[in-house]
Design an enzyme around this catalytic site. Sequence first.
Site, PDB file in Angstrom:
ATOM      1  CG  HIS A  59      -2.099   0.878   1.079  1.00 13.48           C
ATOM      2  ND1 HIS A  59      -2.028   2.232   1.283  1.00 13.48           N
ATOM      3  CD2 HIS A  59      -3.371   0.610   0.701  1.00 13.48           C
ATOM      4  CE1 HIS A  59      -3.223   2.761   1.056  1.00 13.48           C
ATOM      5  NE2 HIS A  59      -4.052   1.795   0.692  1.00 13.48           N
ATOM      6  CG  ASP A  84      -8.159  -4.322  -3.099  1.00 12.58           C
ATOM      7  OD1 ASP A  84      -9.382  -4.123  -3.084  1.00 12.58           O
ATOM      8  OD2 ASP A  84      -7.330  -3.445  -3.374  1.00 12.58           O
TER       9      ASP A  84
HETATM   10  C1  LIG Z   1      -0.337  -0.513  -4.095  1.00 11.82           C
HETATM   11  C2  LIG Z   1       1.082  -0.364  -4.653  1.00 11.82           C
HETATM   12  C3  LIG Z   1       1.001   0.222  -6.074  1.00 11.82           C
HETATM   13  C4  LIG Z   1       1.834   0.588  -3.742  1.00 11.82           C
HETATM   14  O1  LIG Z   1       3.028   0.802  -4.342  1.00 11.82           O
HETATM   15  P1  LIG Z   1       4.119   1.839  -3.799  1.00 11.82           P
HETATM   16  O2  LIG Z   1       3.608   2.762  -2.794  1.00 11.82           O
HETATM   17  O3  LIG Z   1       4.692   2.454  -5.009  1.00 11.82           O
HETATM   18  O4  LIG Z   1       5.061   0.862  -3.045  1.00 11.82           O
HETATM   19  P2  LIG Z   1       6.583   0.707  -3.316  1.00 11.82           P
HETATM   20  O5  LIG Z   1       6.814   0.418  -4.770  1.00 11.82           O
HETATM   21  O6  LIG Z   1       7.261   1.908  -2.748  1.00 11.82           O
HETATM   22  O7  LIG Z   1       6.910  -0.592  -2.484  1.00 11.82           O
HETATM   23  C5  LIG Z   1       8.028  -0.731  -1.648  1.00 11.82           C
HETATM   24  C6  LIG Z   1       8.714  -2.029  -1.949  1.00 11.82           C
HETATM   25  O8  LIG Z   1       7.801  -3.114  -1.726  1.00 11.82           O
HETATM   26  C7  LIG Z   1       7.630  -3.876  -2.922  1.00 11.82           C
HETATM   27  N1  LIG Z   1       6.220  -4.187  -3.075  1.00 11.82           N
HETATM   28  C8  LIG Z   1       5.163  -3.341  -2.921  1.00 11.82           C
HETATM   29  N2  LIG Z   1       4.026  -3.991  -3.150  1.00 11.82           N
HETATM   30  C9  LIG Z   1       4.356  -5.269  -3.457  1.00 11.82           C
HETATM   31  C10 LIG Z   1       3.595  -6.405  -3.805  1.00 11.82           C
HETATM   32  N3  LIG Z   1       2.263  -6.357  -3.888  1.00 11.82           N
HETATM   33  N4  LIG Z   1       4.237  -7.554  -4.070  1.00 11.82           N
HETATM   34  C11 LIG Z   1       5.588  -7.624  -3.994  1.00 11.82           C
HETATM   35  N5  LIG Z   1       6.363  -6.561  -3.673  1.00 11.82           N
HETATM   36  C12 LIG Z   1       5.750  -5.411  -3.400  1.00 11.82           C
HETATM   37  C13 LIG Z   1       8.077  -2.938  -4.053  1.00 11.82           C
HETATM   38  O9  LIG Z   1       8.511  -3.692  -5.173  1.00 11.82           O
HETATM   39  C14 LIG Z   1       9.177  -2.168  -3.388  1.00 11.82           C
HETATM   40  O10 LIG Z   1      10.322  -2.987  -3.379  1.00 11.82           O
HETATM   41  P3  LIG Z   1      11.800  -2.320  -3.551  1.00 11.82           P
HETATM   42  O11 LIG Z   1      11.912  -1.342  -2.418  1.00 11.82           O
HETATM   43  O12 LIG Z   1      12.725  -3.463  -3.469  1.00 11.82           O
HETATM   44  O13 LIG Z   1      11.776  -1.645  -4.889  1.00 11.82           O
HETATM   45  C15 LIG Z   1       1.812  -1.714  -4.697  1.00 11.82           C
HETATM   46  O14 LIG Z   1       1.961  -2.190  -3.379  1.00 11.82           O
HETATM   47  C16 LIG Z   1       1.087  -2.731  -5.565  1.00 11.82           C
HETATM   48  O15 LIG Z   1       1.238  -2.705  -6.779  1.00 11.82           O
HETATM   49  N6  LIG Z   1       0.338  -3.680  -4.929  1.00 11.82           N
HETATM   50  C17 LIG Z   1      -0.388  -4.686  -5.666  1.00 11.82           C
HETATM   51  C18 LIG Z   1      -1.707  -4.122  -6.202  1.00 11.82           C
HETATM   52  C19 LIG Z   1      -2.708  -3.902  -5.090  1.00 11.82           C
HETATM   53  O16 LIG Z   1      -2.975  -4.762  -4.271  1.00 11.82           O
HETATM   54  N7  LIG Z   1      -3.322  -2.709  -5.111  1.00 11.82           N
HETATM   55  C20 LIG Z   1      -4.371  -2.339  -4.169  1.00 11.82           C
HETATM   56  C21 LIG Z   1      -3.897  -1.293  -3.210  1.00 11.82           C
HETATM   57  S1  LIG Z   1      -5.116  -0.996  -1.975  1.00 11.82           S
END
Ligand SMILES: CC(C)(COP(=O)(O)OP(=O)(O)OC[C@H]1O[C@@H](n2cnc3c(N)ncnc32)[C@H](O)[C@@H]1OP(=O)(O)O)[C@@H](O)C(=O)NCCC(=O)NCCS
Length: 376
Positions: free
Chosen positions: A258, A312
Amino acid sequence: MEYIPGLNGVPAAESKLCFIDGNKGVLEYRGYAIETLAEHSTFEETAYLLIKGRLPNKDELSRFKDDLRHHRRLKFKIVDVLKLLPEHGHPMDATGATVAAMGMFYPAKNVEDPEQRYKSTIRLIAKLPTLVAAFARIRKGDEPITPRDDLDHAANFLYMLSDRVPDATASRILDVCMILHAEHAMNASTFSARITGSTLAGPYGVISAAISALAGPLHGGASEAALLLLRQLSSPDRARMWAEENMRNQQIIPGFGHRVYKVKDPRATILQRLATQLVEKTGRSAVYDTAIELERVVTHALGAKGVFPNVDFFNGVIYDRLGIPVDLFSSMFAMSRVVGWLAHWNEQVAKNHLLRPTQIYQGDREKKWVPIADRL
Ligand SMILES: CC(C)(COP(=O)(O)OP(=O)(O)OC[C@H]1O[C@@H](n2cnc3c(N)ncnc32)[C@H](O)[C@@H]1OP(=O)(O)O)[C@@H](O)C(=O)NCCC(=O)NCCS
């Protein structure tokens, strides 16, 4: 001027609706903890709280529920719009398109008038479940079911979907799920609603813009993706192997992570409890066992990075158990979140300032025109 990717941490509004502390796992609507609302409130009461700013007394809640009940029905021409949409299209597209079309039936008179805004607010909250349930039936060749005035909001939705009055457990579980999804501060869909609202566009355009943003797999679409994954894995052992392989390849796992929460999403904790309660009542399921194992493995490996289940993840496990088709999950998210979007819309328009950010230009400047015959 510094560019902040994803506008991460950039305030886009002042709001009194929702407080989140992502490091401590705190979520409050108008100052009330989400855990308290999930335990004591109903979707209708929480909607009143978000829209009006305070909890209703008995009479106020009763009038609000009456207002909602009186606006559940769809004009036959709106049902005709749903009937004309392709049955194999995604329900979320049907939801967004039909909400946009509703603007033709209820033209916005003056969005700056709070009375007019209240009427549209009630209409949208009341009609969305009817619309979602109607499309789910129409695409199978069945007639939509007329809403029942003696049922509450969540129970009536389950009834319109299945033609059966749900039991008290199923109704209450959906009611709580809808409370948990009703609002969540400045996420992508709410931002879309506020941007659209800030142009003084009509409420149906505002909500269809928000629905389009919610549909994406990085937002509301994650619930559908998470359940499809759980179904495909369908065993704790396979979940463990799949997750380990996926994490080695740095792939994103739907239903985890998140932008704001760096601990477990408090809504995921409540949803997990509800999923367990449902499974204890109705019997274990491979999807539930797979979800528990996937959470264990992913949290163990990625918890240190702040990656935990989000809203979710367990939501899909519950909806699956309630017999809801997986491609309806996003539309069901919309029929809850419509409350938050409309509360933000009301807040935005009441103290409006056209949202018009800037950009950092990185292209060329002052180039010489080359006639087409001379271009390489
Ligand atoms: C929601 C989301 C876009 C948030 O992304 P964000 O704020 O940009 O998070 P970050 O990219 O800064 O994440 C930090 C780290 O955790 C990892 N990470 C975040 N979500 C992850 C996931 N669902 N699975 C695996 N790794 C994950 C990232 O790759 C990142 O790794 P790194 O530091 O080695 O590059 C992301 O978590 C995601 O795509 N989740 C899956 C989709 C989802 O469930 N969305 C609903 C949200 S309510």
